[in-house]
Design a protein around this motif. Structure first.
Motif, PDB file in Angstrom:
ATOM      1  N   ASN A  81       0.839  -1.187   0.000  1.00 42.06           N
ATOM      2  CA  ASN A  81       0.000   0.000   0.000  1.00 42.06           C
ATOM      3  C   ASN A  81       0.879   1.243   0.000  1.00 42.06           C
ATOM      4  O   ASN A  81       2.032   1.201   0.436  1.00 42.06           O
ATOM      5  CB  ASN A  81      -0.931   0.013   1.216  1.00 42.06           C
ATOM      6  CG  ASN A  81      -1.986  -1.065   1.142  1.00 42.06           C
ATOM      7  OD1 ASN A  81      -2.534  -1.350   0.089  1.00 42.06           O
ATOM      8  ND2 ASN A  81      -2.269  -1.690   2.282  1.00 42.06           N
ATOM      9  N   LEU A  82       0.304   2.343  -0.472  1.00 42.51           N
ATOM     10  CA  LEU A  82       1.063   3.581  -0.640  1.00 42.51           C
ATOM     11  C   LEU A  82       0.593   4.641   0.344  1.00 42.51           C
ATOM     12  O   LEU A  82      -0.583   5.013   0.352  1.00 42.51           O
ATOM     13  CB  LEU A  82       0.901   4.092  -2.080  1.00 42.51           C
ATOM     14  CG  LEU A  82       1.708   5.331  -2.451  1.00 42.51           C
ATOM     15  CD1 LEU A  82       3.206   5.045  -2.400  1.00 42.51           C
ATOM     16  CD2 LEU A  82       1.299   5.835  -3.832  1.00 42.51           C
ATOM     17  N   VAL A  83       1.516   5.141   1.153  1.00 42.80           N
ATOM     18  CA  VAL A  83       1.171   6.184   2.117  1.00 42.80           C
ATOM     19  C   VAL A  83       1.613   7.536   1.564  1.00 42.80           C
ATOM     20  O   VAL A  83       2.590   8.152   1.999  1.00 42.80           O
ATOM     21  CB  VAL A  83       1.790   5.909   3.500  1.00 42.80           C
ATOM     22  CG1 VAL A  83       1.169   6.849   4.534  1.00 42.80           C
ATOM     23  CG2 VAL A  83       1.533   4.463   3.914  1.00 42.80           C
ATOM     24  N   TYR A  84       0.907   7.927   0.547  1.00 41.22           N
ATOM     25  CA  TYR A  84       0.957   9.267  -0.042  1.00 41.22           C
ATOM     26  C   TYR A  84      -0.483   9.678  -0.312  1.00 41.22           C
ATOM     27  O   TYR A  84      -1.347   8.823  -0.565  1.00 41.22           O
ATOM     28  CB  TYR A  84       1.665   9.250  -1.397  1.00 41.22           C
ATOM     29  CG  TYR A  84       3.163   9.409  -1.387  1.00 41.22           C
ATOM     30  CD1 TYR A  84       3.756  10.645  -1.594  1.00 41.22           C
ATOM     31  CD2 TYR A  84       3.987   8.297  -1.214  1.00 41.22           C
ATOM     32  CE1 TYR A  84       5.141  10.783  -1.624  1.00 41.22           C
ATOM     33  CE2 TYR A  84       5.363   8.416  -1.241  1.00 41.22           C
ATOM     34  CZ  TYR A  84       5.938   9.664  -1.451  1.00 41.22           C
ATOM     35  OH  TYR A  84       7.302   9.801  -1.474  1.00 41.22           O
ATOM     36  N   ALA A  85      -0.737  10.974  -0.312  1.00 41.51           N
ATOM     37  CA  ALA A  85      -1.949  11.489  -0.933  1.00 41.51           C
ATOM     38  C   ALA A  85      -1.566  11.890  -2.360  1.00 41.51           C
ATOM     39  O   ALA A  85      -0.571  11.398  -2.890  1.00 41.51           O
ATOM     40  CB  ALA A  85      -2.476  12.668  -0.125  1.00 41.51           C
ATOM     41  N   ASP A  86      -2.332  12.773  -2.988  1.00 39.91           N
ATOM     42  CA  ASP A  86      -1.966  13.171  -4.353  1.00 39.91           C
ATOM     43  C   ASP A  86      -0.630  13.913  -4.372  1.00 39.91           C
ATOM     44  O   ASP A  86       0.181  13.733  -5.276  1.00 39.91           O
ATOM     45  CB  ASP A  86      -3.055  14.050  -4.963  1.00 39.91           C
ATOM     46  CG  ASP A  86      -2.702  14.459  -6.384  1.00 39.91           C
ATOM     47  OD1 ASP A  86      -2.856  13.619  -7.292  1.00 39.91           O
ATOM     48  OD2 ASP A  86      -2.264  15.606  -6.578  1.00 39.91           O
ATOM     49  N   CYS A  87      -0.414  14.771  -3.378  1.00 36.09           N
ATOM     50  CA  CYS A  87       0.894  15.412  -3.146  1.00 36.09           C
ATOM     51  C   CYS A  87       1.437  16.147  -4.373  1.00 36.09           C
ATOM     52  O   CYS A  87       2.630  16.071  -4.675  1.00 36.09           O
ATOM     53  CB  CYS A  87       1.911  14.382  -2.653  1.00 36.09           C
ATOM     54  SG  CYS A  87       1.456  13.653  -1.071  1.00 36.09           S
ATOM     55  N   GLU A 103      -3.447   0.341  -3.110  1.00 36.32           N
ATOM     56  CA  GLU A 103      -4.233   1.421  -2.520  1.00 36.32           C
ATOM     57  C   GLU A 103      -3.320   2.541  -2.056  1.00 36.32           C
ATOM     58  O   GLU A 103      -2.157   2.326  -1.711  1.00 36.32           O
ATOM     59  CB  GLU A 103      -5.043   0.916  -1.332  1.00 36.32           C
ATOM     60  CG  GLU A 103      -6.179  -0.008  -1.692  1.00 36.32           C
ATOM     61  CD  GLU A 103      -7.094  -0.244  -0.501  1.00 36.32           C
ATOM     62  OE1 GLU A 103      -7.589   0.743   0.088  1.00 36.32           O
ATOM     63  OE2 GLU A 103      -7.295  -1.413  -0.147  1.00 36.32           O
ATOM     64  N   MET A 104      -3.874   3.760  -1.998  1.00 36.92           N
ATOM     65  CA  MET A 104      -3.156   4.909  -1.465  1.00 36.92           C
ATOM     66  C   MET A 104      -4.062   5.635  -0.472  1.00 36.92           C
ATOM     67  O   MET A 104      -5.261   5.362  -0.393  1.00 36.92           O
ATOM     68  CB  MET A 104      -2.732   5.854  -2.588  1.00 36.92           C
ATOM     69  CG  MET A 104      -3.877   6.447  -3.378  1.00 36.92           C
ATOM     70  SD  MET A 104      -3.351   7.460  -4.790  1.00 36.92           S
ATOM     71  CE  MET A 104      -2.730   8.922  -3.955  1.00 36.92           C
TER      72      MET A 104
END
Length: 212
Positions: A81-87, A103-104
Motif C-alpha cells: 500500500n502507498l502512504v501518499y496522498a496526491d501530493c 491502494e493509497m
C-alpha cells in the motif's frame, strides 16, 4: 531484494506466499507518524520503506520513485500500500496506483488527511490564506521551507512568497511544547499570525487500521 528460496514465474511473481506481510511505501515525511501508529497497535506484519521526503519539493519525481519501489518489493509481500496522498502529482499518482493494483491514502495532501479530509474540506473556504506545517515540517523548517525558497539568503523575498497568507496553522500530531514553540517562531519569521491545531494522526491512522 528477492530471497534465494523464492522462485519467480514468468510474470515475475513469487510462487511462495509471503505469510500475509504488508509493505507500506511512504513519503519520508510521514515515517515517524507511521511507525508510531504501527508500534502502538503492535502490527508486526507491517513493514515500512520510505522515499525521500524532499520529493515534496519535486512532485514530478514521486511517480517514478513509487514505481521503482513497488517493482523492487512486489515479490516479497502479499500486499503493498502507498502512504501518499496526491501530493501535487495532478492525479498521476492515483492512475499509477490503479495500474499497479495498490491502494493509497485518500486526500490531496498530508495536511488534509492529518486533519481529516472531511473537516479539511469544510474549512477550506475560510482557510485559503493559511500556510500549514506538520510536526515533520516544524522540525525540518530550515531544510524544506526556509532554504529551498532562498529566504536564508534573501529574506526580502518573504513578502513575495507569503504576502497572500495571513496565518500559519501548525497541525500538531503530538503534544510537544518544544515543537509548539518552534512552530510559533516559524510564524514570526514568516510574518504570519499563529494558530496551533491538534490533529493527531487523523485519517492516516484510520487508513492504516483498515489496511492492517
Amino acid at each position: 531484494m528477492i530471497p534465494d528460496d523464492h522462485i519467480l514465474t514468468e510474470a515475475g511473481m513469487a510462487l511462495e506466499p509471503s505469510g500475509g506481510r504488508i509493505l507500506l511505501i511512504a513519503c519520508g515525511a510521514l515515517a515517524r507518524e507511521i511507525l508510531a501508529v504501527i508500534e502502538a497497535n503492535g502490527w508486526s506484519h507491517m513493514d515500512l520503506t520510505c522515499l525521500p521526503a524532499i520529493h515534496h519539493n519535486h512532485p514530478e519525481r514521486i511517480c517514478d520513485a513509487v514505481r521503482s519501489a513497488f517493482r523492487a518489493n512486489r515479490n516479497d509481500y502479499e500486499t503493498i500500500n502507498l502512504v501518499y496522498a496526491d501530493c501535487g502529482t495532478g492525479g498521476r499518482l492515483r492512475v499509477l496506483c490503479d495500474e499497479l493494483g495498490i491502494e493509497m491514502v485518500e486526500g490531496p495532501h498530508c495536511y488534509s488527511f492529518f486533519q481529516g479530509n472531511g473537516d479539511f474540506l469544510e474549512r477550506a473556504g475560510d482557510e485559503f490564506t493559511a500556510f500549514y506545517l506538520t510536526d515533520f515540517l516544524v522540525r525540518q523548517f530550515e531544510t524544506f521551507v526556509w532554504k529551498p525558497l532562498g529566504l536564508d539568503r534573501h529574506p526580502e523575498l518573504r513578502d513575495t512568497y507569503f504576502g497572500n497568507y495571513d496565518r500559519l496553522v501548525y497541525q500538531a500530531q503530538t503534544e510537544d511544547p518544544e515543537l509548539n514553540a518552534r512552530a510559533a517562531d516559524c510564524a514570526r519569521r514568516l510574518g504570519l499570525a499563529y494558530e496551533r491545531r491538534f490533529t493527531g494522526y487523523g485519517d492516516l491512522a484510520r487508513t492504516l487500521e483498515r489496511w492492517a
